[in-house]
Design an enzyme around this catalytic site. Structure first.
Site, PDB file in Angstrom:
ATOM      1  N   SER A   1      19.209  29.891  52.959  1.00 37.28           N
ATOM      2  CA  SER A   1      18.218  30.183  53.988  1.00 37.28           C
ATOM      3  C   SER A   1      18.632  31.385  54.827  1.00 37.28           C
ATOM      4  CB  SER A   1      18.079  28.965  54.908  1.00 37.28           C
ATOM      5  OG  SER A   1      17.342  29.308  56.061  1.00 37.28           O
TER       6      SER A   1
ATOM      7  N   TYR B   1      22.272  23.285  59.938  1.00 33.63           N
ATOM      8  CA  TYR B   1      21.530  23.753  58.761  1.00 33.63           C
ATOM      9  C   TYR B   1      22.084  25.103  58.258  1.00 33.63           C
ATOM     10  CZ  TYR B   1      17.248  25.182  56.221  1.00 33.63           C
ATOM     11  OH  TYR B   1      16.342  25.605  55.297  1.00 33.63           O
TER      12      TYR B   1
ATOM     13  N   LYS C   1      23.784  25.888  54.710  1.00 33.82           N
ATOM     14  CA  LYS C   1      23.131  26.830  53.807  1.00 33.82           C
ATOM     15  C   LYS C   1      24.055  27.976  53.415  1.00 33.82           C
ATOM     16  CE  LYS C   1      19.045  25.289  52.929  1.00 33.82           C
ATOM     17  NZ  LYS C   1      18.919  24.552  51.642  1.00 33.82           N
TER      18      LYS C   1
HETATM   19  P1  NAI Z   1      10.300  20.040  51.937  1.00 29.28           P
HETATM   20  O1  NAI Z   1      10.661  19.150  53.063  1.00 29.28           O
HETATM   21  O2  NAI Z   1       8.900  20.064  51.481  1.00 29.28           O
HETATM   22  O3  NAI Z   1      11.196  19.735  50.662  1.00 29.28           O
HETATM   23  C1  NAI Z   1      12.452  19.134  50.681  1.00 29.28           C
HETATM   24  C2  NAI Z   1      12.414  17.946  49.746  1.00 29.28           C
HETATM   25  O4  NAI Z   1      13.738  17.400  49.624  1.00 29.28           O
HETATM   26  C3  NAI Z   1      11.528  16.823  50.251  1.00 29.28           C
HETATM   27  O5  NAI Z   1      10.535  16.508  49.277  1.00 29.28           O
HETATM   28  C4  NAI Z   1      12.472  15.672  50.513  1.00 29.28           C
HETATM   29  O6  NAI Z   1      11.920  14.405  50.239  1.00 29.28           O
HETATM   30  C5  NAI Z   1      13.620  15.997  49.563  1.00 29.28           C
HETATM   31  N1  NAI Z   1      14.889  15.383  49.977  1.00 29.28           N
HETATM   32  C6  NAI Z   1      15.390  15.301  51.222  1.00 29.28           C
HETATM   33  N2  NAI Z   1      16.566  14.663  51.209  1.00 29.28           N
HETATM   34  C7  NAI Z   1      16.827  14.340  49.921  1.00 29.28           C
HETATM   35  C8  NAI Z   1      17.911  13.687  49.281  1.00 29.28           C
HETATM   36  N3  NAI Z   1      18.958  13.228  49.965  1.00 29.28           N
HETATM   37  N4  NAI Z   1      17.869  13.540  47.931  1.00 29.28           N
HETATM   38  C9  NAI Z   1      16.801  13.996  47.219  1.00 29.28           C
HETATM   39  N5  NAI Z   1      15.745  14.613  47.791  1.00 29.28           N
HETATM   40  C10 NAI Z   1      15.758  14.788  49.121  1.00 29.28           C
HETATM   41  O7  NAI Z   1      10.758  21.507  52.361  1.00 29.28           O
HETATM   42  P2  NAI Z   1      10.764  22.903  51.556  1.00 29.28           P
HETATM   43  O8  NAI Z   1      10.388  23.930  52.521  1.00 29.28           O
HETATM   44  O9  NAI Z   1      10.061  22.794  50.273  1.00 29.28           O
HETATM   45  O10 NAI Z   1      12.339  23.078  51.302  1.00 29.28           O
HETATM   46  C11 NAI Z   1      12.954  23.204  50.036  1.00 29.28           C
HETATM   47  C12 NAI Z   1      14.311  23.857  50.212  1.00 29.28           C
HETATM   48  O11 NAI Z   1      14.148  25.213  50.608  1.00 29.28           O
HETATM   49  C13 NAI Z   1      15.182  23.201  51.262  1.00 29.28           C
HETATM   50  O12 NAI Z   1      16.530  23.203  50.827  1.00 29.28           O
HETATM   51  C14 NAI Z   1      15.026  24.103  52.452  1.00 29.28           C
HETATM   52  O13 NAI Z   1      16.123  24.019  53.326  1.00 29.28           O
HETATM   53  C15 NAI Z   1      14.903  25.450  51.779  1.00 29.28           C
HETATM   54  N6  NAI Z   1      14.280  26.458  52.612  1.00 29.28           N
HETATM   55  C16 NAI Z   1      12.927  26.445  52.847  1.00 29.28           C
HETATM   56  C17 NAI Z   1      12.354  27.450  53.605  1.00 29.28           C
HETATM   57  C18 NAI Z   1      10.888  27.574  53.777  1.00 29.28           C
HETATM   58  O14 NAI Z   1      10.427  28.625  54.250  1.00 29.28           O
HETATM   59  N7  NAI Z   1      10.108  26.560  53.429  1.00 29.28           N
HETATM   60  C19 NAI Z   1      13.164  28.491  54.258  1.00 29.28           C
HETATM   61  C20 NAI Z   1      14.553  28.440  53.904  1.00 29.28           C
HETATM   62  C21 NAI Z   1      15.070  27.443  53.130  1.00 29.28           C
END
Ligand code: NAI
Length: 287
Positions: free
Chosen positions: A151, A164, A168
């Site tokens: 991130s 976080y 990251k």
């Molecule tokens: P999101 O919240 O939609 O997706 C994260 C998913 O991980 C969720 O579906 C959740 O249920 C799952 N999860 C959480 N803990 C878990 C565990 N212990 N075991 C298995 N699954 C688990 O959020 P998003 O935005 O799709 O994030 C995806 C990745 O991208 C994350 O690592 C986030 O930190 C990273 N990210 C996202 C950004 C953005 O602009 N959306 C920016 C920078 C990083």
């Protein structure tokens, strides 16, 4: 081009947001996908099978191959069970996208151990556990692909995200060494810092900004890094809204002291020490 055709790819946190899009993209390209998601809330509370099941259904309905896993990546046992699902269902694992994530934001002054630990456990330990469980298969078959979700909050900092950001950027440190140690066995490791409209960002940025950031702009880059043809390793990319950028560490010429300097002498040369007008890509002098 064989791309990701018939490759077995684990996508963690694939029940929604970016992970779902990564899973759909590689499935469309012919990969067999393990759709992993714990199915909880944004802060990591709760669990359920509905999120992963829905994405598996989407893939299968479109003619692809996928299996669900509801294991938490935050423990070694969960990661082992996840990789076992891949091996039991599809015979092996070729690629891992460590995408699962949660948020427990708060200023550093107010950060408690529980918020620190929970975020480190899902992101940094999650990336470690799942990659570690897949690693023997990668080595054995002389092929492996690792993509870590990093991130800009880790790369550049962000108010309220000390836990976080540390997790990251920890993943980038892990990628740097995995790229070195994996090279002999054709294992490539990279990190992608996405920018996308998901439940994680829905209340962080204005709607008109988020509108321009569908996850579909990010998934093709992650898909490419998983392909057989890619030779990219040890790199970090910022990807979102159509923009794909590489981020790297650079170092300047600096200054060289022939003898241990005084604090005053360091102060005198400070502007030269911090000057970034002439830089080259950073290297480990001990590596
Ligand atoms: P999101 O919240 O939609 O997706 C994260 C998913 O991980 C969720 O579906 C959740 O249920 C799952 N999860 C959480 N803990 C878990 C565990 N212990 N075991 C298995 N699954 C688990 O959020 P998003 O935005 O799709 O994030 C995806 C990745 O991208 C994350 O690592 C986030 O930190 C990273 N990210 C996202 C950004 C953005 O602009 N959306 C920016 C920078 C990083």
């Amino acid at each position: 081009m064989s791309g990701v055709q018939d490759k077995v790819v684990i996508v963690t946190g694939a029940g929604g947001g970016l992970g779902r899009e990564y899973a759909l993209t590689v499935a469309r390209e012919g990969a067999k996908v393990v759709v992993n998601d714990l199915g909880g809330a944004r802060d990591g509370s709760g669990a359920g099978s509905a999120m992963a099941d829905a994405v598996v259904k989407e893939i299968v309905d479109a003619g692809g191959e996928a299996v669900a896993s509801y294991d938490s990546v935050a423990t070694a046992d969960g990661a082992a069970a996840l990789v076992k699902t891949a091996v039991d269902t599809f015979g092996t694992v070729h690629g891992v996208v460590n995408n699962a994530g949660i948020l427990r934001d708060g200023s550093f002054a107010k950060m408690d151990d529980a918020a620190w630990d929970a975020v480190l456990q899902v992101h940094l330990y999650g990336g470690y556990h799942v990659t570690r469980a897949a690693w023997p298969y990668f080595r054995e078959q002389n092929f492996g692909r690792v993509v870590m979700a990093t991130s800009t909050s880790g790369l550049f900092g962000n108010f309220g995200q000390a836990n976080y950001g540390a997790a990251k950027l920890g993943l980038v440190g892990l990628v740097n060494t995995l790229a070195i140690e994996g090279a002999r066995n054709k294992i490539l490791a990279n990190a992608v810092a996405p920018l996308a409209a998901t439940r994680m960002t829905e209340d962080i940025a204005p709607a008109e900004f988020l509108e321009k950031l569908p996850p579909t702009f990010v998934s093709p880059v992650v898909g490419y890094l998983l392909t057989e043809e890619s030779t990219e390793t040890g790199s970090v990319f910022v990807v979102g809204g159509g923009q794909v950028q590489r981020v790297a560490q650079f170092q300047n010429e600096g200054v060289r002291f022939a003898e241990p300097p005084s604090v005053g002498l360091v102060a005198e040369r400070w502007s030269e020490i911090t000057d970034l007008s002439n830089v080259t890509q950073g290297k480990n002098p001990l590596g």
